[in-house]
Design a protein around this motif. Structure first.
Motif, PDB file in Angstrom:
ATOM      1  N   ALA A  33       1.337  -1.525  -0.372  1.00  0.00           N
ATOM      2  CA  ALA A  33      -0.130  -0.039  -0.328  1.00  0.00           C
ATOM      3  C   ALA A  33       1.065   1.669  -0.091  1.00  0.00           C
ATOM      4  CB  ALA A  33      -1.030  -0.562   0.782  1.00  0.00           C
ATOM      5  N   ALA A  34       1.432   1.180   0.997  1.00  0.00           N
ATOM      6  CA  ALA A  34       3.083   2.467   0.552  1.00  0.00           C
ATOM      7  C   ALA A  34       3.797   2.567  -0.701  1.00  0.00           C
ATOM      8  CB  ALA A  34       4.180   1.896   1.504  1.00  0.00           C
ATOM      9  N   ILE A  35       3.907   1.551  -0.975  1.00  0.00           N
ATOM     10  CA  ILE A  35       4.417   2.097  -2.542  1.00  0.00           C
ATOM     11  C   ILE A  35       3.232   2.273  -3.475  1.00  0.00           C
ATOM     12  CG2 ILE A  35       5.690   0.753  -4.319  1.00  0.00           C
ATOM     13  CD1 ILE A  35       6.693  -1.633  -2.607  1.00  0.00           C
ATOM     14  N   CYS A  36       1.974   1.697  -3.550  1.00  0.00           N
ATOM     15  CA  CYS A  36       1.442   1.949  -4.359  1.00  0.00           C
ATOM     16  C   CYS A  36       1.612   3.781  -4.363  1.00  0.00           C
ATOM     17  CB  CYS A  36       0.267   1.790  -4.460  1.00  0.00           C
ATOM     18  SG  CYS A  36      -0.050  -0.273  -4.850  1.00  0.00           S
ATOM     19  N   GLY A  37       1.119   4.220  -2.697  1.00  0.00           N
ATOM     20  CA  GLY A  37       1.047   5.872  -2.233  1.00  0.00           C
ATOM     21  C   GLY A  37       2.174   6.290  -3.149  1.00  0.00           C
ATOM     22  N   MET A  38       3.118   5.906  -2.679  1.00  0.00           N
ATOM     23  CA  MET A  38       4.284   6.904  -3.515  1.00  0.00           C
ATOM     24  C   MET A  38       4.208   6.983  -4.844  1.00  0.00           C
ATOM     25  SD  MET A  38       6.432   7.895  -1.172  1.00  0.00           S
ATOM     26  CE  MET A  38       8.466   8.304  -2.495  1.00  0.00           C
ATOM     27  N   LEU A  39       4.042   5.654  -5.675  1.00  0.00           N
ATOM     28  CA  LEU A  39       3.806   5.597  -7.176  1.00  0.00           C
ATOM     29  C   LEU A  39       2.406   6.247  -7.915  1.00  0.00           C
ATOM     30  CD1 LEU A  39       4.056   1.793  -7.523  1.00  0.00           C
ATOM     31  CD2 LEU A  39       6.134   3.618  -8.088  1.00  0.00           C
ATOM     32  N   ALA A  40       1.520   6.600  -7.023  1.00  0.00           N
ATOM     33  CA  ALA A  40       0.543   7.360  -7.443  1.00  0.00           C
ATOM     34  C   ALA A  40       0.300   8.957  -7.234  1.00  0.00           C
ATOM     35  CB  ALA A  40      -0.396   7.503  -6.520  1.00  0.00           C
ATOM     36  N   CYS A  41       1.985   9.000  -6.597  1.00  0.00           N
ATOM     37  CA  CYS A  41       1.765  10.321  -5.852  1.00  0.00           C
ATOM     38  C   CYS A  41       3.070  11.381  -7.183  1.00  0.00           C
ATOM     39  CB  CYS A  41       2.574  11.417  -4.867  1.00  0.00           C
ATOM     40  SG  CYS A  41       3.176  12.376  -4.742  1.00  0.00           S
ATOM     41  N   LYS A  42       2.843  12.394  -7.462  1.00  0.00           N
ATOM     42  CA  LYS A  42       3.067  13.842  -8.837  1.00  0.00           C
ATOM     43  C   LYS A  42       4.592  14.445  -7.585  1.00  0.00           C
ATOM     44  CE  LYS A  42       2.567  16.953 -11.529  1.00  0.00           C
ATOM     45  NZ  LYS A  42       1.587  18.331 -12.417  1.00  0.00           N
ATOM     46  N   MET A  43       5.983  14.290  -8.192  1.00  0.00           N
ATOM     47  CA  MET A  43       5.984  14.780  -6.917  1.00  0.00           C
ATOM     48  C   MET A  43       7.738  14.948  -8.037  1.00  0.00           C
ATOM     49  SD  MET A  43       8.177  11.564  -5.112  1.00  0.00           S
ATOM     50  CE  MET A  43       6.311  10.909  -4.414  1.00  0.00           C
ATOM     51  N   ASN A  44       8.555  15.706  -8.003  1.00  0.00           N
ATOM     52  CA  ASN A  44       9.076  16.451  -8.734  1.00  0.00           C
ATOM     53  C   ASN A  44      10.608  16.143  -7.990  1.00  0.00           C
ATOM     54  OD1 ASN A  44       7.648  17.359 -10.037  1.00  0.00           O
ATOM     55  ND2 ASN A  44       7.318  19.686  -8.749  1.00  0.00           N
ATOM     56  N   LEU A  45      11.140  15.067  -8.528  1.00  0.00           N
ATOM     57  CA  LEU A  45      12.811  14.287  -7.878  1.00  0.00           C
ATOM     58  C   LEU A  45      13.701  15.223  -9.148  1.00  0.00           C
ATOM     59  CD1 LEU A  45      11.464  11.221  -7.162  1.00  0.00           C
ATOM     60  CD2 LEU A  45      11.957  12.605  -5.579  1.00  0.00           C
ATOM     61  N   PRO A  46      15.025  15.098  -8.313  1.00  0.00           N
ATOM     62  CA  PRO A  46      16.469  15.361  -9.543  1.00  0.00           C
ATOM     63  C   PRO A  46      16.009  13.595 -10.512  1.00  0.00           C
ATOM     64  CG  PRO A  46      16.841  15.822  -7.690  1.00  0.00           C
ATOM     65  CD  PRO A  46      15.324  15.083  -7.613  1.00  0.00           C
ATOM     66  N   PRO A  47      16.807  14.201 -11.572  1.00  0.00           N
ATOM     67  CA  PRO A  47      16.735  13.945 -12.981  1.00  0.00           C
ATOM     68  C   PRO A  47      17.589  12.124 -12.663  1.00  0.00           C
ATOM     69  CG  PRO A  47      16.893  15.458 -13.838  1.00  0.00           C
ATOM     70  CD  PRO A  47      16.649  16.236 -12.002  1.00  0.00           C
ATOM     71  N   THR A  48      18.678  12.264 -11.531  1.00  0.00           N
ATOM     72  CA  THR A  48      19.501  11.186 -11.396  1.00  0.00           C
ATOM     73  C   THR A  48      18.470   9.810 -10.074  1.00  0.00           C
ATOM     74  OG1 THR A  48      20.533  12.691  -9.403  1.00  0.00           O
ATOM     75  CG2 THR A  48      21.145  12.622 -11.751  1.00  0.00           C
ATOM     76  N   ILE A  49      17.394  10.583  -9.452  1.00  0.00           N
ATOM     77  CA  ILE A  49      17.137   9.550  -8.399  1.00  0.00           C
ATOM     78  C   ILE A  49      15.631   9.526  -9.197  1.00  0.00           C
ATOM     79  CG2 ILE A  49      15.988   9.896  -6.745  1.00  0.00           C
ATOM     80  CD1 ILE A  49      17.884  12.182  -5.506  1.00  0.00           C
ATOM     81  N   SER A  50      15.472   8.365  -9.348  1.00  0.00           N
ATOM     82  CA  SER A  50      14.028   7.498  -9.738  1.00  0.00           C
ATOM     83  C   SER A  50      13.542   7.630  -8.625  1.00  0.00           C
ATOM     84  CB  SER A  50      14.191   6.399 -10.272  1.00  0.00           C
ATOM     85  OG  SER A  50      14.382   5.206  -9.562  1.00  0.00           O
ATOM     86  N   ILE A  51      11.682   7.410  -8.634  1.00  0.00           N
ATOM     87  CA  ILE A  51      11.115   7.154  -7.920  1.00  0.00           C
ATOM     88  C   ILE A  51      11.130   5.945  -6.448  1.00  0.00           C
ATOM     89  CG2 ILE A  51       9.670   5.998  -9.292  1.00  0.00           C
ATOM     90  CD1 ILE A  51       8.348   7.198  -6.763  1.00  0.00           C
ATOM     91  N   TRP A  52      11.720   4.992  -7.357  1.00  0.00           N
ATOM     92  CA  TRP A  52      12.398   3.373  -6.520  1.00  0.00           C
ATOM     93  C   TRP A  52      13.614   3.695  -5.898  1.00  0.00           C
ATOM     94  CZ3 TRP A  52       8.838  -0.200  -7.015  1.00  0.00           C
ATOM     95  CH2 TRP A  52       8.808  -0.322  -7.624  1.00  0.00           C
ATOM     96  N   ASP A  53      14.399   4.859  -5.818  1.00  0.00           N
ATOM     97  CA  ASP A  53      15.069   5.337  -5.153  1.00  0.00           C
ATOM     98  C   ASP A  53      15.197   5.511  -4.064  1.00  0.00           C
ATOM     99  OD1 ASP A  53      16.957   3.937  -6.641  1.00  0.00           O
ATOM    100  OD2 ASP A  53      17.940   6.576  -8.007  1.00  0.00           O
ATOM    101  N   LYS A  54      13.457   6.504  -4.404  1.00  0.00           N
ATOM    102  CA  LYS A  54      12.698   7.220  -2.871  1.00  0.00           C
ATOM    103  C   LYS A  54      12.064   5.859  -2.367  1.00  0.00           C
ATOM    104  CE  LYS A  54      12.904  10.852  -0.574  1.00  0.00           C
ATOM    105  NZ  LYS A  54      13.641  11.317  -0.395  1.00  0.00           N
ATOM    106  N   ILE A  55      11.541   5.126  -2.363  1.00  0.00           N
ATOM    107  CA  ILE A  55      11.059   4.616  -1.748  1.00  0.00           C
ATOM    108  C   ILE A  55      11.923   3.409  -1.159  1.00  0.00           C
ATOM    109  CG2 ILE A  55       9.880   1.846  -2.479  1.00  0.00           C
ATOM    110  CD1 ILE A  55       7.878   3.234  -5.088  1.00  0.00           C
ATOM    111  N   GLY A  56      13.363   3.073  -2.201  1.00  0.00           N
ATOM    112  CA  GLY A  56      14.228   2.033  -1.174  1.00  0.00           C
ATOM    113  C   GLY A  56      15.059   2.845  -0.191  1.00  0.00           C
ATOM    114  N   ASP A  57      15.307   4.253  -0.321  1.00  0.00           N
ATOM    115  CA  ASP A  57      15.019   4.909   0.731  1.00  0.00           C
ATOM    116  C   ASP A  57      14.554   4.981   2.258  1.00  0.00           C
ATOM    117  OD1 ASP A  57      18.278   5.611  -0.404  1.00  0.00           O
ATOM    118  OD2 ASP A  57      17.734   7.501  -1.615  1.00  0.00           O
ATOM    119  N   LEU A  58      13.319   4.950   1.751  1.00  0.00           N
ATOM    120  CA  LEU A  58      12.832   4.993   2.787  1.00  0.00           C
ATOM    121  C   LEU A  58      12.142   4.330   3.679  1.00  0.00           C
ATOM    122  CD1 LEU A  58       9.384   7.675   0.840  1.00  0.00           C
ATOM    123  CD2 LEU A  58      11.296   8.349   2.984  1.00  0.00           C
TER     124      LEU A  58
END
Length: 445
Positions: A33-58
């Motif tokens: 459920a947490a991963i789905c929330g992250m994937l559904a969110c519109k966020m501005n991340l630097p080009p060098t960081i993917s959404i999966w990198d952010k999920i992994g960090d959290l």
């Protein structure tokens, strides 16, 4: 992609419901459920960081910060202590020691369920272990002596839930870790509400048996003073263990973790003293404690990750502001939350209820002016109610296994004790001093 935090909250809750209904484990459901929330969110991340990198960090941060906790080590130790007591004859001796002392009060041996559950709750920390251990001993004993089955079952179901309220409590440990509330303070705060609830159960039994004498066998057992004194040898070890474990915490001499270590050693010494400690039951205790602890820790990690995601996406802040716009009074907020917990109790077990709701609910409650310590006791009461609400009331399943009765009959027998629990929740809400009295006294010292 979604930018509204409230819509993201709907995605998270909807995702959890779908994953749970699919049969996925609670821990995996929280992560998914947490991963789905992250994937559904519109966020501005630097080009060098993917959404999966952010999920992994959290995920990595939440797991490390949660598991790297000294107070958490109390959890498997208290579980092990309860397993050792459950698998030896200490609980049987406890029952034998109580019989002579309860035979002359209205309701007589029905009170064994209340007293035995209260005492075992004070050394096990688990509602399931308390219900199963006491129920296996008392139900057949009460039935064979001619006590009414319905009241025996109801008193067992209600009293068994005391395993979560009378410290040490696994739910309190989990709540304390997730809410950053002192586990020792939670233990102390649960004493008066727990004893008051136990007393309310006994008062109800006395009134019920006075109004309906046929519930109690006509043959009355009598015991001499010498027999009562002799029975103390069976009660003394359990009282001593409770005094050492909880007394150290209340006196400020030990932390909950240190008290848990002492509790395990004490349980082993008592079992060895009574010559009930064998290699097999010790091995079974270790294996069962490891399995239970692993399961709970996995769920806690999932809840911690969900909590990180809720904070990162701004959901908690948005929900707090939204509820603020509704103009709910503090008591109305608690009423709404109470109804929500009762509904959740119909489909989820107690631990899951705490870890899934706390990241969202706690900021709202504290913003409304409620103390996290008081809310912890409130949540424990809600978890107790979930133990006896269908269709996932775990205590109901345990009692059905013991008695072989229909769930409908068990629920009917349990209903009066469910009502008593609800009244107790109202009491501690209207008079929060019941929760704060002992912790404030301890701090004053």
């Amino acid at each position: 992609m979604i930018s509204d935090p409230l819509m993201l909250a709907v995605v998270l809750v909807g995702g959890m419901v779908i994953f749970l209904l699919s049969g996925l484990w609670i821990g995996f459901s929280l992560y998914a459920a947490a991963i789905c929330g992250m994937l559904a969110c519109k966020m501005n991340l630097p080009p060098t960081i993917s959404i999966w990198d952010k999920i992994g960090d959290l995920m990595a941060n939440s797991i490390w910060n949660t598991m790297n906790s000294w107070p958490l080590s109390a959890l498997p130790l208290f579980i092990l202590m309860g397993e050792i007591l459950y698998r030896t004859s200490i609980s049987t001796r406890l029952l034998n020691g109580l019989v002579p002392w309860l035979s002359n009060i209205p309701g007589r041996l029905y009170h064994i369920n209340v007293v035995a559950c209260s005492l075992f709750a004070a050394v096990s920390g688990s509602s399931a272990a308390t219900t199963a251990t006491v129920g296996k001993i008392t139900y057949n004993e009460l039935s064979s002596r001619g006590y009414h089955k319905s009241l025996a079952i109801g008193s067992l179901a209600g009293s068994g839930t005391l395993g979560f309220l009378i410290p040490p409590s696994l739910i309190m440990i989990i709540y304390g870790i997730l809410s950053d509330t002192s586990i020792g303070q939670l233990f102390i705060a649960g004493v008066i509400p727990g004893l008051t609830l136990a007393a309310a159960y006994s008062i109800y039994i006395m009134i019920r048996c006075t109004l309906s004498p046929e519930l109690v066998p006509q043959e009355k057992e009598s015991f001499t003073t010498a027999q009562r004194i002799e029975s103390l040898k069976d009660l003394f070890p359990v009282f001593l263990l409770i005094t050492v474990v909880l007394g150290g915490i209340y006196a400020g001499l030990t932390t909950p973790t240190e008290a848990a270590v002492i509790g395990v050693l004490g349980a082993l010494i008592i079992a060895a003293w009574f010559k009930n400690l064998t290699f097999n039951n010790f091995k079974e205790s270790l294996l069962s404690a490891a399995k239970t602890s692993g399961m709970i820790c996995f769920i806690i990690c999932g809840a911690a990750f969900l909590s990180q995601v809720v904070g990162f996406l701004g959901i908690a802040t948005a929900l707090s502001k939204f509820i603020g716009t509704l103009g709910l009074s503090p008591y109305m907020l608690i009423l709404v939350l109470g109804l929500m917990y009762v509904l959740l109790g119909m489909i989820l077990d107690g631990i899951s209820i705490v870890v899934m709701t706390l990241p969202i609910v706690l900021p709202i409650v504290t913003a409304a002016g409620f103390d996290p310590l008081w809310f912890g006791i409130f949540v424990v009461f809600m978890v107790e109610l979930s133990q006896v609400t269908p269709p996932v009331g775990f205590s109901i399943f345990v009692i059905q296994y013991i008695t072989k009765d229909d769930v409908k009959d068990i629920l009917k027998a349990t209903f009066p004790f469910f009502v008593i629990m609800v009244l107790m929740v109202i009491l501690v809400t209207v008079f929060p001093e019941i929760v704060f009295y002992l912790p404030e006294k301890m701090i004053a010292k």
